[in-house]
Design a protein around this motif. Structure first.
Motif, mmCIF file in Angstrom:
data_model
loop_
_atom_site.group_PDB
_atom_site.id
_atom_site.type_symbol
_atom_site.label_atom_id
_atom_site.label_comp_id
_atom_site.label_asym_id
_atom_site.label_seq_id
_atom_site.Cartn_x
_atom_site.Cartn_y
_atom_site.Cartn_z
ATOM 1 N N ASP A 150 0.866 -1.183 0.000
ATOM 2 C CA ASP A 150 0.000 0.000 0.000
ATOM 3 C C ASP A 150 0.902 1.232 0.000
ATOM 4 O OD1 ASP A 150 0.207 1.183 2.897
ATOM 5 O OD2 ASP A 150 -0.102 -0.966 3.186
ATOM 6 N N THR A 151 0.332 2.363 -0.375
ATOM 7 C CA THR A 151 1.147 3.565 -0.535
ATOM 8 C C THR A 151 1.639 4.123 0.801
ATOM 9 O OG1 THR A 151 -0.862 4.895 -0.700
ATOM 10 C CG2 THR A 151 0.178 4.228 -2.769
ATOM 11 N N LEU A 152 0.848 4.048 1.855
ATOM 12 C CA LEU A 152 1.299 4.583 3.149
ATOM 13 C C LEU A 152 2.530 3.845 3.661
ATOM 14 C CD1 LEU A 152 -2.103 5.256 4.958
ATOM 15 C CD2 LEU A 152 -0.589 6.902 3.818
ATOM 16 N N THR A 153 2.570 2.546 3.500
ATOM 17 C CA THR A 153 3.749 1.779 3.895
ATOM 18 C C THR A 153 4.946 2.180 3.040
ATOM 19 O OG1 THR A 153 2.357 -0.056 4.616
ATOM 20 C CG2 THR A 153 4.684 -0.553 4.208
ATOM 21 N N PHE A 154 4.701 2.430 1.760
ATOM 22 C CA PHE A 154 5.784 2.855 0.872
ATOM 23 C C PHE A 154 6.342 4.198 1.311
ATOM 24 C CE2 PHE A 154 7.744 4.458 -3.035
ATOM 25 C CZ PHE A 154 8.507 3.368 -3.400
ATOM 26 N N TYR A 155 5.482 5.138 1.698
ATOM 27 C CA TYR A 155 5.963 6.453 2.161
ATOM 28 C C TYR A 155 6.843 6.286 3.390
ATOM 29 C CZ TYR A 155 1.888 7.846 -0.625
ATOM 30 O OH TYR A 155 0.946 7.988 -1.605
ATOM 31 N N THR B 219 13.889 16.665 4.072
ATOM 32 C CA THR B 219 13.007 15.947 3.149
ATOM 33 C C THR B 219 11.955 15.175 3.925
ATOM 34 O OG1 THR B 219 14.725 15.694 1.463
ATOM 35 C CG2 THR B 219 12.938 14.080 1.432
ATOM 36 N N HIS B 220 10.738 15.193 3.394
ATOM 37 C CA HIS B 220 9.674 14.315 3.889
ATOM 38 C C HIS B 220 8.830 13.921 2.687
ATOM 39 C CE1 HIS B 220 5.820 13.051 5.636
ATOM 40 N NE2 HIS B 220 6.614 12.566 6.582
ATOM 41 N N PHE B 221 8.617 12.621 2.548
ATOM 42 C CA PHE B 221 7.831 12.111 1.427
ATOM 43 C C PHE B 221 6.413 11.797 1.883
ATOM 44 C CE2 PHE B 221 12.199 10.891 0.230
ATOM 45 C CZ PHE B 221 12.256 11.473 -1.015
ATOM 46 N N ASP B 222 5.448 12.231 1.077
ATOM 47 C CA ASP B 222 4.044 11.945 1.337
ATOM 48 C C ASP B 222 3.332 11.499 0.069
ATOM 49 O OD1 ASP B 222 1.983 11.815 3.292
ATOM 50 O OD2 ASP B 222 1.097 13.636 2.454
ATOM 51 N N ASN B 223 4.108 11.222 -0.976
ATOM 52 C CA ASN B 223 3.607 10.590 -2.188
ATOM 53 C C ASN B 223 4.803 10.040 -2.954
ATOM 54 O OD1 ASN B 223 4.587 12.583 -4.123
ATOM 55 N ND2 ASN B 223 2.923 13.907 -3.483
ATOM 56 N N PRO B 224 4.575 9.154 -3.897
ATOM 57 C CA PRO B 224 5.703 8.524 -4.588
ATOM 58 C C PRO B 224 6.184 9.261 -5.825
ATOM 59 C CG PRO B 224 3.701 7.445 -5.249
ATOM 60 C CD PRO B 224 3.315 8.484 -4.223
ATOM 61 N N ALA C 47 15.331 8.134 3.525
ATOM 62 C CA ALA C 47 15.787 9.527 3.551
ATOM 63 C C ALA C 47 16.551 9.815 4.841
ATOM 64 C CB ALA C 47 14.601 10.479 3.401
ATOM 65 N N LEU C 48 16.044 9.350 5.972
ATOM 66 C CA LEU C 48 16.746 9.534 7.248
ATOM 67 C C LEU C 48 18.092 8.825 7.223
ATOM 68 C CD1 LEU C 48 13.882 9.200 9.877
ATOM 69 C CD2 LEU C 48 15.207 11.248 9.312
ATOM 70 N N TYR C 49 18.121 7.605 6.718
ATOM 71 C CA TYR C 49 19.359 6.838 6.609
ATOM 72 C C TYR C 49 20.407 7.601 5.797
ATOM 73 C CZ TYR C 49 22.569 3.257 4.873
ATOM 74 O OH TYR C 49 23.690 2.561 4.525
ATOM 75 N N LEU C 50 19.974 8.269 4.735
ATOM 76 C CA LEU C 50 20.885 9.000 3.861
ATOM 77 C C LEU C 50 21.251 10.385 4.399
ATOM 78 C CD1 LEU C 50 19.358 8.101 0.376
ATOM 79 C CD2 LEU C 50 21.428 7.171 1.443
ATOM 80 N N ASN D 135 4.924 16.991 1.609
ATOM 81 C CA ASN D 135 5.884 16.419 0.674
ATOM 82 C C ASN D 135 6.861 17.516 0.269
ATOM 83 O OD1 ASN D 135 6.190 13.796 -0.897
ATOM 84 N ND2 ASN D 135 6.456 15.309 -2.503
ATOM 85 N N TYR D 136 8.112 17.410 0.717
ATOM 86 C CA TYR D 136 9.073 18.476 0.436
ATOM 87 C C TYR D 136 10.491 17.931 0.479
ATOM 88 C CZ TYR D 136 9.168 18.364 5.543
ATOM 89 O OH TYR D 136 9.245 17.949 6.850
ATOM 90 N N SER D 137 11.399 18.688 -0.118
ATOM 91 C CA SER D 137 12.806 18.351 -0.094
ATOM 92 C C SER D 137 13.609 19.604 -0.378
ATOM 93 C CB SER D 137 13.137 17.264 -1.127
ATOM 94 O OG SER D 137 14.439 16.758 -0.898
ATOM 95 N N SER D 138 14.924 19.487 -0.281
ATOM 96 C CA SER D 138 15.832 20.591 -0.595
ATOM 97 C C SER D 138 16.759 20.147 -1.718
ATOM 98 C CB SER D 138 16.658 20.958 0.639
ATOM 99 O OG SER D 138 17.554 19.901 0.968
ATOM 100 N N ALA D 139 17.372 21.104 -2.389
ATOM 101 C CA ALA D 139 18.330 20.778 -3.439
ATOM 102 C C ALA D 139 19.481 19.953 -2.868
ATOM 103 C CB ALA D 139 18.851 22.051 -4.092
ATOM 104 N N ARG D 140 19.948 20.286 -1.672
ATOM 105 C CA ARG D 140 21.027 19.530 -1.034
ATOM 106 C C ARG D 140 20.632 18.067 -0.847
ATOM 107 N NH1 ARG D 140 21.448 16.712 3.194
ATOM 108 N NH2 ARG D 140 23.423 16.301 4.163
#
Length: 181
Positions: A65-70, A85-90, A77-80, A98-103
């Motif tokens: 399901d998509t929630l598990t994927f997020y 960054t926070h993902f809320d869609n694929p 993302a945390l590991y890296l 749902n956001y991220s930075s260039a870095r």
């Protein structure tokens, strides 16, 4: 990029994925309701032409399901060390969660390009993507640099009204690889 990385890590490339109602969102998508692809081919199609519905189909198939994927996306993302960054869609479409930075996208792009399957996919200029019914979908990589810049090895284009045109790209010349976002 994260969706492709996780689909490659957790997916089975020879599984069949059908495009069904719960993942068919954008009527302008290249994948169409009722079509079916092998996972590896759907990843290629998603990355080459930035197909939003392919991203949803891969997310659902990979994690159930998509929630598990997020959750998988955010854990990676945390590991890296992608702390902005926070993902809320694929598929990277904008919403407040749902956001991220260039870095962070540079960190992700460099990490992804270390995966040979990922690098091969995003470095492909043109391909015929097979459907499971025997037909093919012609794909031309939407990253214009793949076609015009000597040494370009990938990666991914994007567009939203809010962000405009976006690009993560990488090129190698003279033994040096540069990545940009």
């Amino acid at each position: 990029m994260m969706t492709a990385l996780l689909a490659l890590d957790y997916g089975h490339l020879n599984d069949t994925i059908a495009i069904c109602d719960d993942v068919y969102i954008n009527k302008d998508s290249r994948v169409k309701l009722g079509q079916a692809y092998l996972t590896g081919d759907l990843i290629r199609e998603m990355m080459m032409i930035s197909d939003n519905d392919a991203a949803y189909a891969l997310a659902k198939h990979t994690a159930g399901d998509t929630l598990t994927f997020y959750s998988l996306m955010n854990s990676k993302a945390l590991y890296l060390g992608m702390d902005s960054t926070h993902f809320d869609n694929p598929n990277g479409m904008p919403n407040d969660s749902n956001y991220s930075s260039a870095r962070d996208l540079i960190v992700l792009a460099r990490y992804c390009m270390r995966d040979s399957a990922f690098a091969e996919i995003v470095g492909t200029a043109e391909a015929q993507i097979p459907l499971t019914d025997g037909r093919h979908l012609d794909c031309r990589n939407s990253n214009a640099l793949i076609h015009t810049y000597d040494g370009c090895i990938g990666i991914k284009t994007g567009y939203t009204r809010q962000a405009g045109y976006c690009l993560a790209s990488s090129a190698t010349r003279g033994g040096h690889t540069l990545t940009l976002v």
